[in-house]
Enzyme design. Sequence first.
Site, PDB file in Angstrom:
ATOM      1  N   GLN A   1       0.825  -1.202   0.000  1.00  0.00           N
ATOM      2  CA  GLN A   1       0.000   0.000   0.000  1.00  0.00           C
ATOM      3  C   GLN A   1       0.863   1.257   0.000  1.00  0.00           C
ATOM      4  O   GLN A   1       0.334   2.362  -0.111  1.00  0.00           O
ATOM      5  CB  GLN A   1      -0.927  -0.003   1.224  1.00  0.00           C
ATOM      6  CG  GLN A   1      -1.943  -1.133   1.219  1.00  0.00           C
ATOM      7  CD  GLN A   1      -2.742  -1.176   2.505  1.00  0.00           C
ATOM      8  OE1 GLN A   1      -2.240  -1.564   3.560  1.00  0.00           O
ATOM      9  NE2 GLN A   1      -4.000  -0.776   2.440  1.00  0.00           N
TER      10      GLN A   1
ATOM     11  N   HIS B   1      -1.279   1.322  -4.482  1.00  0.00           N
ATOM     12  CA  HIS B   1      -1.710   2.721  -4.508  1.00  0.00           C
ATOM     13  C   HIS B   1      -0.871   3.586  -5.436  1.00  0.00           C
ATOM     14  O   HIS B   1      -0.952   4.810  -5.381  1.00  0.00           O
ATOM     15  CB  HIS B   1      -1.699   3.294  -3.087  1.00  0.00           C
ATOM     16  CG  HIS B   1      -2.720   2.661  -2.201  1.00  0.00           C
ATOM     17  ND1 HIS B   1      -2.668   2.737  -0.817  1.00  0.00           N
ATOM     18  CD2 HIS B   1      -3.833   1.935  -2.493  1.00  0.00           C
ATOM     19  CE1 HIS B   1      -3.698   2.078  -0.310  1.00  0.00           C
ATOM     20  NE2 HIS B   1      -4.412   1.590  -1.305  1.00  0.00           N
TER      21      HIS B   1
ATOM     22  N   CYS C   1       0.836  18.648 -23.392  1.00  0.00           N
ATOM     23  CA  CYS C   1      -0.489  19.157 -23.765  1.00  0.00           C
ATOM     24  C   CYS C   1      -0.954  20.341 -22.932  1.00  0.00           C
ATOM     25  O   CYS C   1      -2.022  20.896 -23.189  1.00  0.00           O
ATOM     26  CB  CYS C   1      -1.527  18.030 -23.681  1.00  0.00           C
ATOM     27  SG  CYS C   1      -2.000  17.578 -21.986  1.00  0.00           S
TER      28      CYS C   1
ATOM     29  N   GLY D   1       2.305  -4.281   8.904  1.00  0.00           N
ATOM     30  CA  GLY D   1       2.370  -2.833   9.014  1.00  0.00           C
ATOM     31  C   GLY D   1       1.219  -2.084   8.391  1.00  0.00           C
ATOM     32  O   GLY D   1       1.402  -0.946   7.960  1.00  0.00           O
TER      33      GLY D   1
ATOM     34  N   ARG E   1       1.500  -2.813  14.954  1.00  0.00           N
ATOM     35  CA  ARG E   1       1.345  -2.175  16.267  1.00  0.00           C
ATOM     36  C   ARG E   1      -0.005  -1.467  16.287  1.00  0.00           C
ATOM     37  O   ARG E   1      -0.203  -0.500  15.554  1.00  0.00           O
ATOM     38  CB  ARG E   1       2.471  -1.178  16.519  1.00  0.00           C
ATOM     39  CG  ARG E   1       3.833  -1.826  16.717  1.00  0.00           C
ATOM     40  CD  ARG E   1       4.835  -0.830  17.284  1.00  0.00           C
ATOM     41  NE  ARG E   1       6.178  -1.381  17.347  1.00  0.00           N
ATOM     42  CZ  ARG E   1       6.632  -2.162  18.329  1.00  0.00           C
ATOM     43  NH1 ARG E   1       5.804  -2.502  19.307  1.00  0.00           N
ATOM     44  NH2 ARG E   1       7.871  -2.607  18.325  1.00  0.00           N
ATOM     45  N   GLY E   2      -0.919  -1.939  17.091  1.00  0.00           N
ATOM     46  CA  GLY E   2      -2.248  -1.365  17.153  1.00  0.00           C
ATOM     47  C   GLY E   2      -3.271  -2.242  16.447  1.00  0.00           C
ATOM     48  O   GLY E   2      -2.931  -3.170  15.705  1.00  0.00           O
TER      49      GLY E   2
END
Length: 311
Positions: free
Chosen positions: A130, A148, A216, A253, A280-281
């Site tokens: 990501q 992404h 352009c 992550g 973490r979390g």
Amino acid sequence: MDQQRRGVGIGLTGFASLPAANPVNPAALPAEDLEGLEKVLALLTGKRLALLTGAGLSTDSGIPDYRGPDAVPRSPMTYQEFVREPANRQRYWARNHIGWSHLRHADPNHGHRAVAEMERRGLLTGLITQNVDRLHEDAGSINVIDLHGRFDQVVCLDCRRTYSRRLLAGVLSELNPGFLERATASGLVEMAPDADATVDDAELISSFVVAACPACGGTLKPDFVYFGENVPKVRVGAAYAMVDGAGALLVAGSSLTVMSGLRFVRHAARADKPVVIINRGETRGDPHATLKLHTGVSESLTWLAAELPDL
């Protein structure tokens, strides 16, 4: 690796390029983390893995994340805001010009290198990230889906031509002489993981000259997916194929807050594939996880790369 990316960011909060990290010493990991990693090892041994990574992996390279425990609250510009108003594009490109000048110096950390080693040994069906920072590629990973997009490339929204972000940096510097020096001197800049930078100087931002497409005259945009914008279907399909070809999904992550990443966790769970999340979390994918570890991402990946046996 591109040597022009190396260096140290200065004068901004939330960013500091780190030196290359030494391999993780398993004996230095907390006993609770080692116990959890042993369970992960038992679950993943003998399986090829699809790996999904998020911003939590790049924090050890000095790049802040959006939603980690210590993350500063941010309101990223949406795609709709970007295309709607020239003033929004001026503000975004001014901030991105500052962010790019520092984020391009970030180096891969030992977690990125561990992922590249796992791929080299044939342990992965592929890597879905990501992140837009291209640090996986810098570390040597090859089969990477930049879900992404990528921050080192720019696209014209009118003619769809793409350009190097480094080339555009030179153009922007010529159009805005002294801008970066004034921004750095202000000391009022805070970084974001997509090379955006929060700048508390409205006068400085309003002076910024935006570059047009050299082919352009159209609107240029960083070639990554904004909030409010969809990931290309071809890219999503390729990522699903990586998960389908794997025996398990490992998430490292990512808070999985947005559906672009969460869908792969749900997809793997529906297929009864083991799902391991290291972050973490809490994450939105936790209810679907076979195992969840609340611990350091780069340390865990380095440990796993050393302990997972060849297939």
